[in-house]
Design a protein around this motif. Structure first.
Motif, PDB file in Angstrom:
ATOM      1  N   PRO A 188       0.918  -1.411   0.014  1.00 55.22           N
ATOM      2  CA  PRO A 188       0.013  -0.049   0.083  1.00 55.22           C
ATOM      3  C   PRO A 188       0.836   1.331   0.031  1.00 55.22           C
ATOM      4  CG  PRO A 188      -0.918  -1.785   1.546  1.00 55.22           C
ATOM      5  CD  PRO A 188       0.441  -1.840   1.096  1.00 55.22           C
ATOM      6  N   LYS A 189       2.005   1.202   0.448  1.00 57.95           N
ATOM      7  CA  LYS A 189       2.953   2.360   0.611  1.00 57.95           C
ATOM      8  C   LYS A 189       3.761   2.402  -0.920  1.00 57.95           C
ATOM      9  CE  LYS A 189       3.211   2.402   5.877  1.00 57.95           C
ATOM     10  NZ  LYS A 189       4.301   2.417   6.690  1.00 57.95           N
ATOM     11  N   GLY A 190       3.892   1.470  -1.492  1.00 51.78           N
ATOM     12  CA  GLY A 190       4.529   1.471  -2.885  1.00 51.78           C
ATOM     13  C   GLY A 190       4.124   2.382  -3.764  1.00 51.78           C
ATOM     14  N   PHE A 191       4.977   2.683  -4.703  1.00 56.30           N
ATOM     15  CA  PHE A 191       4.497   3.670  -5.835  1.00 56.30           C
ATOM     16  C   PHE A 191       3.525   3.218  -6.630  1.00 56.30           C
ATOM     17  CE2 PHE A 191       5.053   5.281  -9.901  1.00 56.30           C
ATOM     18  CZ  PHE A 191       5.192   6.518 -10.022  1.00 56.30           C
ATOM     19  N   LEU A 192       3.474   1.895  -7.114  1.00 53.73           N
ATOM     20  CA  LEU A 192       2.607   1.292  -8.046  1.00 53.73           C
ATOM     21  C   LEU A 192       1.104   1.394  -7.401  1.00 53.73           C
ATOM     22  CD1 LEU A 192       4.527  -1.376  -9.899  1.00 53.73           C
ATOM     23  CD2 LEU A 192       3.990   0.940 -10.785  1.00 53.73           C
ATOM     24  N   ASP A 193       0.967   1.144  -6.231  1.00 51.72           N
ATOM     25  CA  ASP A 193      -0.362   0.928  -5.563  1.00 51.72           C
ATOM     26  C   ASP A 193      -0.798   2.394  -5.315  1.00 51.72           C
ATOM     27  OD1 ASP A 193      -2.304  -0.751  -4.691  1.00 51.72           O
ATOM     28  OD2 ASP A 193      -1.917  -0.142  -2.773  1.00 51.72           O
ATOM     29  N   GLN A 194      -0.205   3.434  -5.582  1.00 50.05           N
ATOM     30  CA  GLN A 194      -0.640   4.646  -5.352  1.00 50.05           C
ATOM     31  C   GLN A 194      -0.637   5.619  -6.686  1.00 50.05           C
ATOM     32  OE1 GLN A 194       1.495   7.020  -1.988  1.00 50.05           O
ATOM     33  NE2 GLN A 194       2.564   5.180  -1.993  1.00 50.05           N
ATOM     34  N   PHE A 195      -0.212   5.191  -7.888  1.00 45.78           N
ATOM     35  CA  PHE A 195      -0.199   5.674  -9.244  1.00 45.78           C
ATOM     36  C   PHE A 195      -1.379   5.311  -9.794  1.00 45.78           C
ATOM     37  CE2 PHE A 195       2.483   5.842 -13.328  1.00 45.78           C
ATOM     38  CZ  PHE A 195       2.065   7.107 -13.513  1.00 45.78           C
ATOM     39  N   ARG A 196      -1.875   6.439 -10.508  1.00 42.18           N
ATOM     40  CA  ARG A 196      -3.017   6.201 -11.208  1.00 42.18           C
ATOM     41  C   ARG A 196      -3.170   6.907 -12.740  1.00 42.18           C
ATOM     42  NH1 ARG A 196      -3.825   3.784  -7.232  1.00 42.18           N
ATOM     43  NH2 ARG A 196      -5.525   3.302  -6.006  1.00 42.18           N
ATOM     44  N   PRO A 197      -2.334   6.307 -13.545  1.00 44.33           N
ATOM     45  CA  PRO A 197      -2.250   6.750 -15.085  1.00 44.33           C
ATOM     46  C   PRO A 197      -3.332   6.319 -15.657  1.00 44.33           C
ATOM     47  CG  PRO A 197      -1.030   4.532 -14.867  1.00 44.33           C
ATOM     48  CD  PRO A 197      -1.561   4.875 -13.195  1.00 44.33           C
ATOM     49  N   ASP A 198      -3.452   6.761 -16.715  1.00 46.49           N
ATOM     50  CA  ASP A 198      -4.682   6.467 -17.743  1.00 46.49           C
ATOM     51  C   ASP A 198      -4.341   5.131 -18.200  1.00 46.49           C
ATOM     52  OD1 ASP A 198      -6.351   9.073 -17.641  1.00 46.49           O
ATOM     53  OD2 ASP A 198      -4.406   9.727 -18.052  1.00 46.49           O
ATOM     54  N   ALA A 223      -0.970  -4.609  -8.607  1.00 43.42           N
ATOM     55  CA  ALA A 223      -0.709  -3.439  -8.499  1.00 43.42           C
ATOM     56  C   ALA A 223      -0.902  -2.272  -9.363  1.00 43.42           C
ATOM     57  CB  ALA A 223       0.727  -3.409  -7.727  1.00 43.42           C
ATOM     58  N   LEU A 224      -1.319  -2.637 -10.300  1.00 44.05           N
ATOM     59  CA  LEU A 224      -1.574  -1.816 -11.481  1.00 44.05           C
ATOM     60  C   LEU A 224      -2.892  -1.419 -11.829  1.00 44.05           C
ATOM     61  CD1 LEU A 224       0.801  -3.375 -14.324  1.00 44.05           C
ATOM     62  CD2 LEU A 224       1.446  -1.669 -12.628  1.00 44.05           C
ATOM     63  N   HIS A 225      -3.155  -0.329 -11.501  1.00 45.26           N
ATOM     64  CA  HIS A 225      -4.620   0.346 -11.206  1.00 45.26           C
ATOM     65  C   HIS A 225      -5.001   0.939 -12.362  1.00 45.26           C
ATOM     66  CE1 HIS A 225      -4.549  -1.089  -7.151  1.00 45.26           C
ATOM     67  NE2 HIS A 225      -3.501  -0.437  -6.759  1.00 45.26           N
TER      68      HIS A 225
END
Length: 337
Positions: A188-198, A223-225
């Motif tokens: 949850p603290k990782g970059f990918l779990d927080q990143f929201r690209p299109d 982890a890819l949202h």
């Protein structure tokens, strides 16, 4: 839109003042009389109806200018786009794909930005990438991962985020030998779990079982949202990549795999132009990345309108349609200047 408003907008597009238009109209008259600037003012203000001959003549002037200045036009599916390029395994071509797509977008007169998501003490590569991209007027701000997460692109901007394999790998919690479930889990603290690209692009050589299996495990880590595509980047033209990918649990005909693959260039030198006035150093690589960008935009609801298609459209439009198209084609160039 009234004829008065159409005339006003056409004059602005053609950089004509009332005095200038009056002089040109006077030169066209075959009765030897002159059209006064006051007459133009009354037309523009709507006091007097605009001469129909003038409206037809202005329509063709606008059409001719558009024909002479037509360039490919990109319609984004929204105000701006953020595209993440990532694979935790090194050597898959994440940076190459990111750089080439940014250069391709710039060749289409888009406002293109390259961001390198990497730890503070490891952000050395952006300096080398900036040396290649800044002569193309591609923005390369040196931002921390935290600032990239908060980055808000400007209208008309397309942002390519090169996620380092270290940052991607550390976005997961890995199972211990005693865990019954051996899957990676997103941190949850990782970059990918927080990143929201299109959208995400995941380059991998699917001819390699190691690459294919690693990519499958990466995707299964959840982890890819955002929607995603695996981009096959083969070193050779082997047709066995589908069976290799299948052994790793990947179906190359699924929607998760991009329908275009990008062969790795034989030369190690960059294929992109050296500056704004230069051609691509490898035309094949440009064509591959152009088709990938075109397919990606279509998938997201945008499009690239080719010069030929624009010319066909220009030939059939009314003055109102021509002026609307002129505004659309001029806006991207103003934003990328």
């Amino acid at each position: 839109m009234t004829n008065a408003n159409l005339l006003k907008h056409a004059m602005q597009f053609l950089d004509l003042t009332g005095v200038g238009l009056a002089e040109q109209v006077s030169a066209l008259r075959d009765d030897g009389k002159r059209t006064a600037p006051e007459t133009i003012s009354r037309w523009v203000n709507g006091t007097n109806p605009v001469d129909p001959f003038l409206m037809g003549w202005m329509t063709e002037r606008v059409r001719a200018k558009l024909f002479n200045s037509v360039q490919p036009m990109v319609e984004l599916p929204k105000d701006a786009l953020i595209i993440g390029v990532v694979n935790p395994k090194g050597g898959t071509g994440v940076t190459s794909l990111c750089v080439n797509l940014a250069a391709t977008a710039k060749s289409l007169h888009m406002k293109a930005t390259y961001l390198h998501a990497e730890y503070e003490d490891a952000r050395r590569r952006p300096g080398l990438v900036s040396m290649m991209l800044k002569p193309l007027r591609i923005e390369c701000p040196d931002l921390s991962p935290e600032k990239i997460l908060r980055y808000q692109p400007a209208p008309g901007e397309i942002v390519f985020v090169d996620v380092s394999n270290h940052l991607a790998s550390n976005s997961f919690i890995y199972p211990t030998p005693s865990d019954a479930d051996d899957r990676m889990k997103p941190d949850p603290k990782g970059f990918l779990d927080q990143f929201r690209p299109d959208f995400y692009l995941i380059p991998a050589n699917l001819e390699s079982y190691v690459d294919a299996a690693g990519t499958k495990r990466f995707i299964d880590g959840n982890a890819l949202h955002a929607p995603k595509w695996i981009v096959h980047r083969p070193r050779s033209m082997s047709m066995k990549f589908a069976s290799v990918a299948a052994k790793a649990g990947l179906d190359v005909e699924s929607e998760m795999v991009c329908p275009y693959f990008i062969p790795q260039a034989v030369s190690t030198s960059t294929p992109i132009p050296r500056d704004m006035l230069s051609e691509w150093q490898n035309e094949d690589q440009y064509n591959h990345h152009y088709h990938l960008l075109e397919e990606l935009l279509q998938k997201l609801g945008g499009r690239i309108m080719e010069s030929y298609s624009l010319q066909q459209e220009i030939g059939t439009l009314s003055l109102a349609g021509l002026l609307e198209l002129a505004e659309k084609t001029a806006a991207p160039r103003r934003r990328s200047a």
